[in-house]
Structure formats: C-alpha cells, structure tokens
Design an enzyme around this catalytic site. Structure first.
Site, PDB file in Angstrom:
ATOM      1  N   ASP A  48       0.815  -1.226   0.000  1.00  0.00           N
ATOM      2  CA  ASP A  48       0.000   0.000   0.000  1.00  0.00           C
ATOM      3  C   ASP A  48       0.845   1.271   0.000  1.00  0.00           C
ATOM      4  O   ASP A  48       0.314   2.368   0.171  1.00  0.00           O
ATOM      5  CB  ASP A  48      -0.923   0.008   1.231  1.00  0.00           C
ATOM      6  CG  ASP A  48      -2.111  -0.928   1.054  1.00  0.00           C
ATOM      7  OD1 ASP A  48      -2.902  -0.688   0.124  1.00  0.00           O
ATOM      8  OD2 ASP A  48      -2.237  -1.899   1.826  1.00  0.00           O
ATOM      9  N   ASP A  54      -0.777   8.808   3.374  1.00  0.00           N
ATOM     10  CA  ASP A  54      -1.107   8.366   4.726  1.00  0.00           C
ATOM     11  C   ASP A  54       0.060   8.433   5.698  1.00  0.00           C
ATOM     12  O   ASP A  54      -0.135   8.354   6.909  1.00  0.00           O
ATOM     13  CB  ASP A  54      -1.672   6.930   4.660  1.00  0.00           C
ATOM     14  CG  ASP A  54      -3.008   6.925   3.950  1.00  0.00           C
ATOM     15  OD1 ASP A  54      -3.819   7.829   4.214  1.00  0.00           O
ATOM     16  OD2 ASP A  54      -3.231   6.031   3.111  1.00  0.00           O
ATOM     17  N   ARG A 121      -8.441   3.899  11.587  1.00  0.00           N
ATOM     18  CA  ARG A 121      -6.991   4.054  11.435  1.00  0.00           C
ATOM     19  C   ARG A 121      -6.407   5.172  12.303  1.00  0.00           C
ATOM     20  O   ARG A 121      -5.204   5.195  12.564  1.00  0.00           O
ATOM     21  CB  ARG A 121      -6.656   4.355   9.979  1.00  0.00           C
ATOM     22  CG  ARG A 121      -7.170   3.331   8.971  1.00  0.00           C
ATOM     23  CD  ARG A 121      -6.343   2.076   8.998  1.00  0.00           C
ATOM     24  NE  ARG A 121      -6.798   1.126   7.996  1.00  0.00           N
ATOM     25  CZ  ARG A 121      -6.401   1.139   6.721  1.00  0.00           C
ATOM     26  NH1 ARG A 121      -5.551   2.048   6.303  1.00  0.00           N
ATOM     27  NH2 ARG A 121      -6.847   0.242   5.885  1.00  0.00           N
ATOM     28  N   HIS A 151     -11.327   6.719   5.243  1.00  0.00           N
ATOM     29  CA  HIS A 151     -10.644   7.943   5.681  1.00  0.00           C
ATOM     30  C   HIS A 151     -11.563   9.144   5.498  1.00  0.00           C
ATOM     31  O   HIS A 151     -12.476   9.115   4.676  1.00  0.00           O
ATOM     32  CB  HIS A 151      -9.393   8.191   4.820  1.00  0.00           C
ATOM     33  CG  HIS A 151      -8.243   7.279   5.105  1.00  0.00           C
ATOM     34  ND1 HIS A 151      -7.598   6.567   4.127  1.00  0.00           N
ATOM     35  CD2 HIS A 151      -7.601   6.983   6.258  1.00  0.00           C
ATOM     36  CE1 HIS A 151      -6.614   5.866   4.660  1.00  0.00           C
ATOM     37  NE2 HIS A 151      -6.591   6.103   5.959  1.00  0.00           N
ATOM     38  N   CYS A 238      -4.625  10.229  -2.182  1.00  0.00           N
ATOM     39  CA  CYS A 238      -3.758   9.269  -1.487  1.00  0.00           C
ATOM     40  C   CYS A 238      -2.409   9.074  -2.147  1.00  0.00           C
ATOM     41  O   CYS A 238      -1.444   8.683  -1.501  1.00  0.00           O
ATOM     42  CB  CYS A 238      -4.421   7.895  -1.429  1.00  0.00           C
ATOM     43  SG  CYS A 238      -6.182   7.904  -1.254  1.00  0.00           S
TER      44      CYS A 238
HETATM   45  C1  CIR Z   1      -5.404   1.159   2.749  1.00  0.00           C
HETATM   46  O1  CIR Z   1      -6.371   0.457   3.059  1.00  0.00           O
HETATM   47  O2  CIR Z   1      -4.682   1.681   3.581  1.00  0.00           O
HETATM   48  C2  CIR Z   1      -5.097   1.349   1.289  1.00  0.00           C
HETATM   49  N1  CIR Z   1      -5.480   0.188   0.558  1.00  0.00           N
HETATM   50  C3  CIR Z   1      -5.791   2.563   0.755  1.00  0.00           C
HETATM   51  C4  CIR Z   1      -5.314   3.837   1.359  1.00  0.00           C
HETATM   52  C5  CIR Z   1      -5.977   5.015   0.771  1.00  0.00           C
HETATM   53  N2  CIR Z   1      -5.416   6.206   1.277  1.00  0.00           N
HETATM   54  C6  CIR Z   1      -6.084   7.327   1.508  1.00  0.00           C
HETATM   55  O3  CIR Z   1      -7.316   7.351   1.396  1.00  0.00           O
HETATM   56  N3  CIR Z   1      -5.404   8.370   1.907  1.00  0.00           N
END
Ligand code: CIR
Length: 243
Positions: A48, A54, A121, A151, A238
């Site tokens: 990821d 993130d 998270r 998120h 992201c």
């Molecule tokens: C996750 O579940 O962490 C990743 N597959 C997707 C993260 C997406 N990030 C975001 O919305 N900032």
C-alpha cells in the site's frame, strides 16, 4: 500494489500494468499544474506504499510523520522520513507516537485549519498529539467522527475558494456548514476525492456529474483514471503529498 488492503474485493485485483500507466498519467497531471514531482522508489515490502499521503502531513511550517493504524502499513512511516528530510529541517519534523495512530488520509487542510477524521486508522490519542503539534506551529485542528468510510478524505475534500466536495455521511455534518458544499450523489461518491493543485482540480475519470459540478464551480479540470487504485480504496489524494 496488487496485494494491498481492500474493503471491496468484489472489484477484483488491480491490473498492475494499467496501474503503472495510471500512475504515470497522475504524475503528468501534477506536472501540468506546475509542481515539481519527486517520485519515490517502489518498496515491495509495503503493497500500500503508493498511498504516500497516509504516512505524513506536510504543512507550510512543519512536517508531521504519522503512525499508520493499519499494521501492514505501519513501517511505511520510517521510509517516508528520508524523502521528507529533503524538504524540511530536522527541527521542523514532528512525529505521532504510539499509542497514538493517525493516517494522512484522515487529514483535510482548509487554510490554517485541519479537520481530522477519527476512524478505524486514526485514534483519539493520535488526534490529540496531532492537534497539539498543529497549535505549536500556529495552526488549528478539530476532530470529525467517521461512521462508514475508510478515511475522512474518502468522502470530503476541500478544493479552495470555500468550495467543499461532500458525499455520503459528510453532506449533513455541521462542521462543513460554512462551506459552499458541492454535494455528490452516492453513485459517484468515489469521485469526492479530487485534488486542487495550483488552481486546477484533478478529478477521477469516469464520474461525469462530479466533473461537471467542478467545472461549473469555475475550475479547469484535469481527468485521471484511477480505476486500479479504487480497487484498493485509494484515490487521487492518497497517491501524493502536496505542499
Ligand atoms: C489502505 O487500506 O490503507 C489502502 N489500501 C488505501 C489507502 C488510501 N489512502 C487514503 O485514502 N489516503
């Protein structure tokens, strides 16, 4: 990235080659907004890790390295530090520490105020630390409880000029009453995740109602297909850290 976390396995696994092409298109779109783009090496340990947003929150006056709440992603924070150090002095870099957790996808900047989603998270202690760091640098922050989405920015995004794209649970939230809300219907909710970059708005390809609404709000629109990242719950915001 084909092994990334997903809440929507029914969408199938990402097509790797197509994902790479979409990533190239994304970089080209950013460059067409007159930003310099630093592209990081791929890191096979973290499927990821393309979702760099993130791992850090980058502001005008400081960088905050997060502490991702997803166990398989937590180590990503140690990898982003080197890249962040190219742009911030050591005494401008702050860290969210355990037991606090926080992911950048839960942070939405609107001027000098930062909204922070409390999610699966990002926890209360992470938000407490984050707001206290913000205040040290003359910013403010406030918590937004999440009910359904991964998120905060999955469902709400600020595109400057008082305009806020809102979908689902964020349409009625009192926190966002003061903004000009562009309300997105459920069938295009994924496209609430658009990014404003130097006056233009990058919108995911394939969401005509959102594209029209953003154009009608007066923005030049750039379309980028992110279908393969959607399969991993990821979107436009992201995939980069913009500062
Ligand atoms: C996750 O579940 O962490 C990743 N597959 C997707 C993260 C997406 N990030 C975001 O919305 N900032």
């Amino acid at each position: 990235m084909t092994e990334g976390i997903t809440s929507a396995p029914e969408l199938g696994k990402p097509d790797y080659e197509l994902a790479i092409k979409q990533h190239d298109d994304y970089i080209a779109a950013l460059k067409s907004c007159n930003v310099e783009v630093t592209v990081l090496e791929s890191d096979e340990r973290y499927p990821d890790s393309c979702f760099v947003e993130d791992t850090a929150v980058l502001t005008k006056r400081c960088a905050i390295i997060t502490n991702p709440g997803a166990a398989s992603r937590n180590g990503e924070k140690d990898e982003i530090v080197g890249a962040v150090k190219q742009f911030y002095a050591d005494d401008q870099i702050e860290y969210i520490k355990a037991p606090g957790t926080l992911e950048g996808g839960d942070v939405m900047m609107a001027g000098d105020h930062f909204y922070v989603g409390r999610s699966a998270r990002t926890n209360e202690e992470g938000i407490r630390q984050f707001i206290s760091i913000l205040e040290k640098y003359g910013f403010s922050g406030s918590e937004v409880p999440l009910e359904k989405v991964l998120h905060l920015k999955t469902g709400v995004n600020y595109i400057e000029n008082n305009n806020m794209l809102t979908a689902g649970e964020f349409v009625e939230k009192p926190e966002f009453e003061k903004y000009n809300k562009i309300v997105i219907a459920e069938d295009e909710a994924y496209a609430a995740n658009c990014i404003w970059v130097n006056g233009k708005v990058i919108v995911p390809w394939g969401y005509p109602a959102v594209e029209k609404a953003v154009r009608d709000a007066g923005y030049e629109v750039i379309l980028v297909d992110t279908s393969e990242y959607r399969k991993l719950d990821g979107g436009l915001s992201c995939l980069s850290l913009r500062f």
